[in-house]
Design a protein around this motif. Structure first.
Motif, mmCIF file in Angstrom:
data_model
loop_
_atom_site.group_PDB
_atom_site.id
_atom_site.type_symbol
_atom_site.label_atom_id
_atom_site.label_comp_id
_atom_site.label_asym_id
_atom_site.label_seq_id
_atom_site.Cartn_x
_atom_site.Cartn_y
_atom_site.Cartn_z
ATOM 1 N N THR A 112 0.816 -1.212 0.000
ATOM 2 C CA THR A 112 0.000 0.000 0.000
ATOM 3 C C THR A 112 0.853 1.269 0.000
ATOM 4 N N PHE A 113 2.175 1.107 -0.063
ATOM 5 C CA PHE A 113 3.077 2.244 0.105
ATOM 6 C C PHE A 113 2.796 3.380 -0.878
ATOM 7 N N VAL A 114 2.795 3.094 -2.171
ATOM 8 C CA VAL A 114 2.644 4.160 -3.164
ATOM 9 C C VAL A 114 1.329 4.905 -2.971
ATOM 10 N N GLY A 115 0.253 4.158 -2.788
ATOM 11 C CA GLY A 115 -1.041 4.788 -2.580
ATOM 12 C C GLY A 115 -1.096 5.637 -1.331
ATOM 13 N N ASP A 116 -0.363 5.216 -0.305
ATOM 14 C CA ASP A 116 -0.377 5.944 0.966
ATOM 15 C C ASP A 116 0.428 7.241 0.925
ATOM 16 N N VAL A 117 1.496 7.279 0.108
ATOM 17 C CA VAL A 117 2.407 8.423 0.180
ATOM 18 C C VAL A 117 2.415 9.321 -1.052
ATOM 19 N N LYS A 118 1.831 8.898 -2.157
ATOM 20 C CA LYS A 118 2.003 9.633 -3.412
ATOM 21 C C LYS A 118 1.505 11.073 -3.355
ATOM 22 N N ASP A 119 0.539 11.346 -2.506
ATOM 23 C CA ASP A 119 0.008 12.702 -2.414
ATOM 24 C C ASP A 119 0.566 13.491 -1.231
ATOM 25 N N GLU A 120 1.525 12.890 -0.520
ATOM 26 C CA GLU A 120 2.135 13.581 0.605
ATOM 27 C C GLU A 120 2.953 14.781 0.122
ATOM 28 N N LYS A 121 2.812 15.892 0.804
ATOM 29 C CA LYS A 121 3.563 17.097 0.445
ATOM 30 C C LYS A 121 4.849 17.236 1.245
ATOM 31 N N GLY A 122 4.923 16.562 2.385
ATOM 32 C CA GLY A 122 6.096 16.667 3.240
ATOM 33 C C GLY A 122 6.962 15.424 3.193
ATOM 34 N N GLU A 123 7.756 15.246 4.233
ATOM 35 C CA GLU A 123 8.691 14.119 4.315
ATOM 36 C C GLU A 123 8.053 12.911 5.000
ATOM 37 N N ILE A 124 8.533 11.726 4.625
ATOM 38 C CA ILE A 124 8.126 10.467 5.250
ATOM 39 C C ILE A 124 9.342 9.898 5.975
ATOM 40 N N THR A 125 9.162 9.494 7.219
ATOM 41 C CA THR A 125 10.252 8.860 7.958
ATOM 42 C C THR A 125 10.104 7.341 7.859
ATOM 43 N N PHE A 126 11.202 6.680 7.521
ATOM 44 C CA PHE A 126 11.232 5.227 7.387
ATOM 45 C C PHE A 126 11.975 4.662 8.592
ATOM 46 N N TYR A 127 11.339 3.729 9.294
ATOM 47 C CA TYR A 127 11.883 3.202 10.548
ATOM 48 C C TYR A 127 12.356 1.755 10.390
ATOM 49 N N ASP A 128 13.388 1.416 11.126
ATOM 50 C CA ASP A 128 13.935 0.056 11.166
ATOM 51 C C ASP A 128 12.822 -0.929 11.521
ATOM 52 N N SER A 129 12.674 -1.963 10.696
ATOM 53 C CA SER A 129 11.616 -2.944 10.938
ATOM 54 C C SER A 129 11.850 -3.770 12.196
ATOM 55 N N ASN A 130 13.075 -3.777 12.698
ATOM 56 C CA ASN A 130 13.377 -4.469 13.952
ATOM 57 C C ASN A 130 13.231 -3.553 15.161
ATOM 58 N N THR A 131 13.942 -2.446 15.135
ATOM 59 C CA THR A 131 14.074 -1.610 16.336
ATOM 60 C C THR A 131 13.148 -0.404 16.382
ATOM 61 N N GLY A 132 12.610 0.000 15.240
ATOM 62 C CA GLY A 132 11.781 1.185 15.203
ATOM 63 C C GLY A 132 12.570 2.485 15.169
ATOM 64 N N LYS A 133 13.893 2.407 14.992
ATOM 65 C CA LYS A 133 14.713 3.618 14.893
ATOM 66 C C LYS A 133 14.583 4.234 13.500
ATOM 67 N N ALA A 134 14.625 5.559 13.429
ATOM 68 C CA ALA A 134 14.554 6.252 12.143
ATOM 69 C C ALA A 134 15.806 5.958 11.317
ATOM 70 N N LEU A 135 15.615 5.596 10.036
ATOM 71 C CA LEU A 135 16.730 5.267 9.156
ATOM 72 C C LEU A 135 16.826 6.186 7.941
ATOM 73 N N PHE A 136 15.691 6.555 7.386
ATOM 74 C CA PHE A 136 15.662 7.420 6.208
ATOM 75 C C PHE A 136 14.514 8.414 6.349
ATOM 76 N N VAL A 137 14.707 9.587 5.765
ATOM 77 C CA VAL A 137 13.655 10.601 5.703
ATOM 78 C C VAL A 137 13.623 11.124 4.273
ATOM 79 N N ALA A 138 12.495 10.913 3.598
ATOM 80 C CA ALA A 138 12.406 11.293 2.192
ATOM 81 C C ALA A 138 10.987 11.781 1.863
ATOM 82 N N PRO A 139 10.873 12.608 0.819
ATOM 83 C CA PRO A 139 11.966 13.123 -0.021
ATOM 84 C C PRO A 139 12.624 14.358 0.576
ATOM 85 N N ARG A 140 13.914 14.506 0.325
ATOM 86 C CA ARG A 140 14.666 15.704 0.693
ATOM 87 C C ARG A 140 15.453 16.173 -0.524
#
Length: 211
Positions: A112-140
């Protein structure tokens, strides 16, 4: 030792291809688990050629990050409720029992990723699937359409240096991108514009965990 001999040694000790596997291919994940010998092989290559360094903002890490722990290369399995309907079993194999394999190209577009984010105007934070720590923030430095277009063209979510949370991410000398806690993320595949981190969505589909 001649250069030809060194090249033959490199071919014998390393695997250049990044393959993909389906949720049912458990054996592939098991056979790709890191071993003491694989870490020794990387040390041998480093001693001959020098430890490879990537330019830009890339922060290098040591092979020891991916040593065996309580759950494969990590201390914990992936979270039970991953974002974007990512498959939990596939995520656990790729994140924790794997160094070379990837979710199949385009898998991320079947979630569901593309459908969920395609209209986002800001940044999306991507978190580690194990620990929940932030790994990527996009788009920048670009908009969501550009981020998605580049990712589609390569088959996996593709991040640039400025989109990486370097406090929690490292790149190993063979290009493998990992979290500081031992989660396999993908690989750095630089192109003409700089470092490009080709990342499995299942590795960065975690939910934030409060400290």
């Amino acid at each position: 030792m001649t250069r030809q001999s060194l090249l033959l040694l490199t071919a014998a000790l390393t695997t250049a291809n990044v393959s993909s596997f389906s949720p049912s291919s458990r054996s592939n994940a098991i056979t790709s688990r890191p071993t003491t010998s694989s870490r020794q092989n990387m040390s041998v290559l480093d001693s001959f050629f020098g430890r490879k360094e990537f330019g830009g903002a890339c922060v290098m890490g040591d092979e020891e990050i991916m040593s065996q722990k309580k759950h494969g290369t990590s201390d914990t399995p992936v979270q039970k409720d991953l974002r974007w309907n990512c498959d939990n079993d596939t995520a656990d194999r790729i994140c924790n029992f794997n160094r070379h394999y990837a979710e199949h190209a385009g898998y991320w577009t079947s979630t569901t990723f593309v459908g969920d984010v395609k209209d986002e105007k800001g940044e999306i934070t991507f978190y580690d699937s194990n620990t929940g720590k932030a790994l990527f923030v996009a788009p920048r430095g670009r908009d969501m359409a550009a981020f998605l277009a580049e990712s589609v063209s390569h088959g996996w979510p593709s991040f640039r240096d400025e989109e990486v949370v370097w406090e929690n991410v490292r790149c190993l000398s063979d290009g493998e991108s990992v979290s500081v806690d031992g989660t396999h993320l993908g690989h750095n595949l630089p192109d003409g514009t700089g470092n490009r981190y080709c990342i499995n969505l299942v590795s960065v589909a975690g939910r934030p965990v409060e400290e």
